[in-house]
Design an enzyme around this catalytic site. Sequence first.
Site, short mmCIF file in Angstrom:
data_model
loop_
_atom_site.label_atom_id
_atom_site.label_comp_id
_atom_site.label_asym_id
_atom_site.label_seq_id
_atom_site.Cartn_x
_atom_site.Cartn_y
_atom_site.Cartn_z
N SER A 64 28.69 44.01 31.12
CA SER A 64 28.63 44.56 32.48
C SER A 64 29.30 43.57 33.43
O SER A 64 29.39 42.38 33.12
CB SER A 64 27.16 44.72 32.90
OG SER A 64 27.05 45.00 34.29
N TYR A 109 18.48 41.26 34.25
CA TYR A 109 19.52 42.14 33.68
C TYR A 109 20.82 41.35 33.48
O TYR A 109 21.45 41.43 32.42
CB TYR A 109 19.74 43.33 34.61
CG TYR A 109 20.84 44.28 34.12
CD1 TYR A 109 20.64 45.09 33.01
CD2 TYR A 109 22.07 44.34 34.78
CE1 TYR A 109 21.65 45.94 32.55
CE2 TYR A 109 23.07 45.20 34.34
CZ TYR A 109 22.86 45.99 33.22
OH TYR A 109 23.86 46.83 32.77
N1 NAD Z 1 25.73 52.90 34.23
C1 NAD Z 1 26.16 51.74 34.69
O1 NAD Z 1 26.40 51.57 35.92
C2 NAD Z 1 26.44 50.60 33.74
C3 NAD Z 1 27.18 49.51 34.21
C4 NAD Z 1 27.44 48.44 33.36
C5 NAD Z 1 26.96 48.45 32.06
N2 NAD Z 1 26.25 49.53 31.62
C6 NAD Z 1 25.72 49.47 30.25
O2 NAD Z 1 26.14 50.60 29.51
C7 NAD Z 1 25.14 50.93 28.55
C8 NAD Z 1 24.85 52.41 28.61
O3 NAD Z 1 24.43 52.74 29.92
P1 NAD Z 1 24.45 54.22 30.54
O4 NAD Z 1 25.02 54.11 31.89
O5 NAD Z 1 25.00 55.20 29.57
O6 NAD Z 1 22.87 54.42 30.73
P2 NAD Z 1 21.90 55.58 30.25
O7 NAD Z 1 20.54 55.23 30.79
O8 NAD Z 1 22.48 56.90 30.56
O9 NAD Z 1 21.91 55.38 28.66
C9 NAD Z 1 21.22 54.34 28.01
C10 NAD Z 1 20.58 54.91 26.75
O10 NAD Z 1 19.92 53.86 26.07
C11 NAD Z 1 18.70 54.40 25.55
N3 NAD Z 1 17.74 53.34 25.32
C12 NAD Z 1 17.05 52.62 26.24
N4 NAD Z 1 16.20 51.79 25.63
C13 NAD Z 1 16.37 51.99 24.30
C14 NAD Z 1 15.74 51.43 23.15
N5 NAD Z 1 14.78 50.51 23.26
N6 NAD Z 1 16.16 51.85 21.93
C15 NAD Z 1 17.12 52.81 21.80
N7 NAD Z 1 17.71 53.39 22.86
C16 NAD Z 1 17.33 52.97 24.09
C17 NAD Z 1 18.22 55.36 26.63
O11 NAD Z 1 17.28 56.31 26.13
C18 NAD Z 1 19.53 56.00 27.09
O12 NAD Z 1 19.81 57.19 26.39
C19 NAD Z 1 23.94 50.02 28.84
O13 NAD Z 1 23.94 48.94 27.92
C20 NAD Z 1 24.21 49.50 30.23
O14 NAD Z 1 23.67 48.21 30.44
C21 NAD Z 1 25.98 50.60 32.43
#
Ligand code: NAD
Length: 250
Positions: A136, A149
């Site tokens: 991120s 985070y």
């Molecule tokens: N959305 C953003 O702004 C953003 C920015 C930078 C990085 N990210 C990273 O991208 C990745 C995906 O994020 P996203 O935006 O798709 O979010 P999201 O919340 O839509 O998806 C995350 C998924 O991870 C699953 N999850 C959470 N805890 C879990 C566990 N213990 N075991 C298995 N699954 C689990 C959730 O159920 C969810 O489906 C994450 O690692 C996040 O840190 C997201």
Amino acid sequence: MTDSQPVRVALVTGAAGGIGQATVSRLRARGYAIIAEDVSPRVEELGADEAIVPLQADVSVAGTAQRAVALAQERFGRLDLLVNNAGLFLRKPTEECTDEDFDVLMAVNVRGAFSHARESLAALAATKGSIVNLASISGLVGQPNQTIYSMTKGALVQLTRQLAVEHAHRGIRVNAVAPGAVDTDFIARARDAVADPDPAASRARSISNHPIGRILTAGEIAEAIVFLASDAASGITGTILSVDGGFTAR
Ligand SMILES: NC(=O)c1ccc[n+]([C@@H]2O[C@H](COP(=O)([O-])OP(=O)(O)OC[C@H]3O[C@@H](n4cnc5c(N)ncnc54)[C@H](O)[C@@H]3O)[C@@H](O)[C@H]2O)c1
């Protein structure tokens, strides 16, 4: 992919989320079979296609990673790609963060990725496969109210470099994508967010921090993941690929 090449197999954690679903659909379009892992029962809805095998499991629980890799071997006989995408967000002032907050985020975001990488390495060595970790902007620069985070994402940056260096000789490539803010439910699903008095103003502020004048789409992040996994990226390992609309270029 031609008929003579074996089907490539990916294990995607957090597959039911925004970036996870976008990644699964792009990998399917390129012929991958997929173990789609998520703690949410929503992962079952991805399984209509027989080349997508849902696994409802928590990445932070001991044995999950082993189960997932065993499932890839049992169902498809190989593993070519691990996408460590499952993650939790936490926005809280540092002095309000508890030890439990720390343990939960470290267990999911860091230990989950680490254990999946560790359990995948032997299978990835056999296919000269690769790992893509979801870092991120918060793992690269400081952000208010994101101490824990940011620490987890910083750890994933270093996990990426470490694994890349240690396992390059086995033909395994390890990279990360570092997204800016992405239009998914991620923030809404945050475990313990600061009450936001004006979400519209926060969104406008977030947009203004991205020089391209908008936040990213899940599809844009998935394209970067698929690229890093592809043969087109055969010379790339240990790289943290920012997909942040210029956020960290300022
Ligand atoms: N959305 C953003 O702004 C953003 C920015 C930078 C990085 N990210 C990273 O991208 C990745 C995906 O994020 P996203 O935006 O798709 O979010 P999201 O919340 O839509 O998806 C995350 C998924 O991870 C699953 N999850 C959470 N805890 C879990 C566990 N213990 N075991 C298995 N699954 C689990 C959730 O159920 C969810 O489906 C994450 O690692 C996040 O840190 C997201």
